[in-house]
Design a protein around this motif. Sequence first.
Motif, PDB file in Angstrom:
ATOM      1  N   VAL A  56     -21.294  36.468 -27.956  1.00 59.36           N
ATOM      2  CA  VAL A  56     -21.909  35.416 -27.140  1.00 59.36           C
ATOM      3  C   VAL A  56     -21.765  34.056 -27.827  1.00 59.36           C
ATOM      4  O   VAL A  56     -21.456  33.053 -27.177  1.00 59.36           O
ATOM      5  N   GLY A  57     -21.979  34.013 -29.134  1.00 62.62           N
ATOM      6  CA  GLY A  57     -21.822  32.763 -29.873  1.00 62.62           C
ATOM      7  C   GLY A  57     -20.395  32.247 -29.830  1.00 62.62           C
ATOM      8  O   GLY A  57     -20.159  31.047 -29.663  1.00 62.62           O
ATOM      9  N   PHE A  58     -19.427  33.149 -29.966  1.00 57.42           N
ATOM     10  CA  PHE A  58     -18.012  32.764 -29.933  1.00 57.42           C
ATOM     11  C   PHE A  58     -17.632  32.206 -28.564  1.00 57.42           C
ATOM     12  O   PHE A  58     -16.981  31.164 -28.469  1.00 57.42           O
ATOM     13  N   VAL A  59     -18.052  32.882 -27.509  1.00 59.72           N
ATOM     14  CA  VAL A  59     -17.733  32.412 -26.158  1.00 59.72           C
ATOM     15  C   VAL A  59     -18.420  31.073 -25.879  1.00 59.72           C
ATOM     16  O   VAL A  59     -17.806  30.143 -25.349  1.00 59.72           O
ATOM     17  N   GLY A  60     -19.698  30.979 -26.254  1.00 57.84           N
ATOM     18  CA  GLY A  60     -20.425  29.718 -26.038  1.00 57.84           C
ATOM     19  C   GLY A  60     -19.824  28.569 -26.815  1.00 57.84           C
ATOM     20  O   GLY A  60     -19.687  27.455 -26.295  1.00 57.84           O
ATOM     21  N   PHE A  61     -19.459  28.822 -28.079  1.00 57.56           N
ATOM     22  CA  PHE A  61     -18.830  27.768 -28.871  1.00 57.56           C
ATOM     23  C   PHE A  61     -17.479  27.374 -28.279  1.00 57.56           C
ATOM     24  O   PHE A  61     -17.152  26.188 -28.207  1.00 57.56           O
ATOM     25  N   GLY A  62     -16.718  28.339 -27.830  1.00 57.98           N
ATOM     26  CA  GLY A  62     -15.413  28.042 -27.235  1.00 57.98           C
ATOM     27  C   GLY A  62     -15.534  27.189 -25.986  1.00 57.98           C
ATOM     28  O   GLY A  62     -14.790  26.212 -25.811  1.00 57.98           O
ATOM     29  N   LEU A  63     -16.483  27.544 -25.128  1.00 60.18           N
ATOM     30  CA  LEU A  63     -16.685  26.743 -23.917  1.00 60.18           C
ATOM     31  C   LEU A  63     -17.172  25.335 -24.260  1.00 60.18           C
ATOM     32  O   LEU A  63     -16.688  24.348 -23.698  1.00 60.18           O
ATOM     33  N   GLY A  64     -18.120  25.247 -25.178  1.00 58.92           N
ATOM     34  CA  GLY A  64     -18.639  23.934 -25.574  1.00 58.92           C
ATOM     35  C   GLY A  64     -17.586  23.065 -26.226  1.00 58.92           C
ATOM     36  O   GLY A  64     -17.472  21.867 -25.930  1.00 58.92           O
ATOM     37  N   ALA A  65     -16.795  23.649 -27.124  1.00 56.96           N
ATOM     38  CA  ALA A  65     -15.735  22.882 -27.782  1.00 56.96           C
ATOM     39  C   ALA A  65     -14.661  22.469 -26.780  1.00 56.96           C
ATOM     40  O   ALA A  65     -14.133  21.353 -26.855  1.00 56.96           O
ATOM     41  N   GLY A  66     -14.365  23.334 -25.832  1.00 53.83           N
ATOM     42  CA  GLY A  66     -13.375  23.000 -24.811  1.00 53.83           C
ATOM     43  C   GLY A  66     -13.818  21.853 -23.917  1.00 53.83           C
ATOM     44  O   GLY A  66     -13.051  20.921 -23.655  1.00 53.83           O
ATOM     45  N   VAL A  67     -15.065  21.902 -23.461  1.00 50.53           N
ATOM     46  CA  VAL A  67     -15.589  20.824 -22.620  1.00 50.53           C
ATOM     47  C   VAL A  67     -15.656  19.520 -23.414  1.00 50.53           C
ATOM     48  O   VAL A  67     -15.334  18.446 -22.891  1.00 50.53           O
ATOM     49  N   THR A  68     -16.040  19.611 -24.683  1.00 48.21           N
ATOM     50  CA  THR A  68     -16.090  18.410 -25.522  1.00 48.21           C
ATOM     51  C   THR A  68     -14.695  17.821 -25.716  1.00 48.21           C
ATOM     52  O   THR A  68     -14.513  16.598 -25.670  1.00 48.21           O
ATOM     53  N   ALA A  69     -13.704  18.666 -25.926  1.00 50.82           N
ATOM     54  CA  ALA A  69     -12.330  18.189 -26.090  1.00 50.82           C
ATOM     55  C   ALA A  69     -11.813  17.531 -24.807  1.00 50.82           C
ATOM     56  O   ALA A  69     -11.143  16.494 -24.859  1.00 50.82           O
ATOM     57  N   ILE A  70     -12.152  18.107 -23.677  1.00 49.09           N
ATOM     58  CA  ILE A  70     -11.743  17.512 -22.390  1.00 49.09           C
ATOM     59  C   ILE A  70     -12.413  16.156 -22.205  1.00 49.09           C
ATOM     60  O   ILE A  70     -11.773  15.185 -21.793  1.00 49.09           O
ATOM     61  N   PHE A  71     -13.699  16.075 -22.537  1.00 52.12           N
ATOM     62  CA  PHE A  71     -14.413  14.806 -22.431  1.00 52.12           C
ATOM     63  C   PHE A  71     -13.823  13.761 -23.373  1.00 52.12           C
ATOM     64  O   PHE A  71     -13.653  12.607 -22.996  1.00 52.12           O
ATOM     65  N   ALA A  72     -13.506  14.164 -24.607  1.00 50.73           N
ATOM     66  CA  ALA A  72     -12.924  13.226 -25.573  1.00 50.73           C
ATOM     67  C   ALA A  72     -11.567  12.724 -25.090  1.00 50.73           C
ATOM     68  O   ALA A  72     -11.252  11.539 -25.227  1.00 50.73           O
ATOM     69  N   ALA A  73     -10.760  13.603 -24.519  1.00 47.17           N
ATOM     70  CA  ALA A  73      -9.449  13.201 -24.019  1.00 47.17           C
ATOM     71  C   ALA A  73      -9.580  12.292 -22.798  1.00 47.17           C
ATOM     72  O   ALA A  73      -8.796  11.348 -22.626  1.00 47.17           O
ATOM     73  N   ALA A  74     -10.572  12.567 -21.957  1.00 46.75           N
ATOM     74  CA  ALA A  74     -10.743  11.769 -20.739  1.00 46.75           C
ATOM     75  C   ALA A  74     -11.247  10.367 -21.034  1.00 46.75           C
ATOM     76  O   ALA A  74     -10.928   9.422 -20.308  1.00 46.75           O
ATOM     77  N   THR A  75     -12.030  10.203 -22.092  1.00 48.81           N
ATOM     78  CA  THR A  75     -12.594   8.888 -22.393  1.00 48.81           C
ATOM     79  C   THR A  75     -11.742   8.094 -23.375  1.00 48.81           C
ATOM     80  O   THR A  75     -12.086   6.961 -23.697  1.00 48.81           O
ATOM     81  N   ARG A  76     -10.667   8.634 -23.848  1.00 51.11           N
ATOM     82  CA  ARG A  76      -9.822   7.942 -24.824  1.00 51.11           C
ATOM     83  C   ARG A  76      -9.055   6.803 -24.164  1.00 51.11           C
ATOM     84  O   ARG A  76      -8.443   6.967 -23.118  1.00 51.11           O
ATOM     85  N   GLY A  77      -9.125   5.636 -24.766  1.00 49.54           N
ATOM     86  CA  GLY A  77      -8.283   4.518 -24.356  1.00 49.54           C
ATOM     87  C   GLY A  77      -8.832   3.661 -23.234  1.00 49.54           C
ATOM     88  O   GLY A  77      -8.351   2.571 -23.029  1.00 49.54           O
ATOM     89  N   GLY A  78      -9.846   4.100 -22.508  1.00 48.51           N
ATOM     90  CA  GLY A  78     -10.341   3.324 -21.379  1.00 48.51           C
ATOM     91  C   GLY A  78     -11.116   2.091 -21.816  1.00 48.51           C
ATOM     92  O   GLY A  78     -10.704   0.967 -21.588  1.00 48.51           O
TER      93      GLY A  78
END
Length: 125
Positions: free
Chosen positions: A58-80
Motif C-alpha cells: 500500500v505504501g509503495f502504490v501510494g508513494f508511486g501515485l503521489g510521486a507521479g502526480v507531483t511530477a506531472i504537476f511540476a512538468a505542467a507548471t515549468r516555464g509558465g
Amino acid sequence: LTNFGFVVVVGFIVGAAVTGQIFYNFTLDNLRYFGVFKAMGATDRMLRAMILVQALLVGFVGFGLGAGVTAIFAAATRGGTGLSMTLDWQLLVGSAVVVGIIVLFAALISLRRVKQLEPAEVFKS
C-alpha cells in the motif's frame, strides 16, 4: 520560509496520523480473518509477514501515485510563470524513506492488536 516549514511539518503530522489511522482501521475490520488464520495454525510470524507485506505494498502504490502526480504537476507548471518547482532525486528518495517509516510504524501498531488476538474471541460472536 518559516511559514513554509510550518506547513510542511503540519502536513507531515496530519498525513502520518491519517495514514496510521486508516491502516489500523483496516486491521480492525479484518481482525476476525486474522483470528481465523490463527485458529487454522498460522504463526505470529506468518501474520506479521502478511501485515508488513500489505503495508509495504500500500505504501509503495501510494508513494508511486503521489510521486507521479507531483511530477506531472511540476512538468505542467515549468516555464509558465516565474515560479517553478524542481523535483530532484534526493527529494524523491527522502520522501520514499519517510513514507516507508510511516507505513511501518502504522503496521507495527496494527501488529500489536493482532498479536494479542485470541482465536476463540472470533468464534464467540
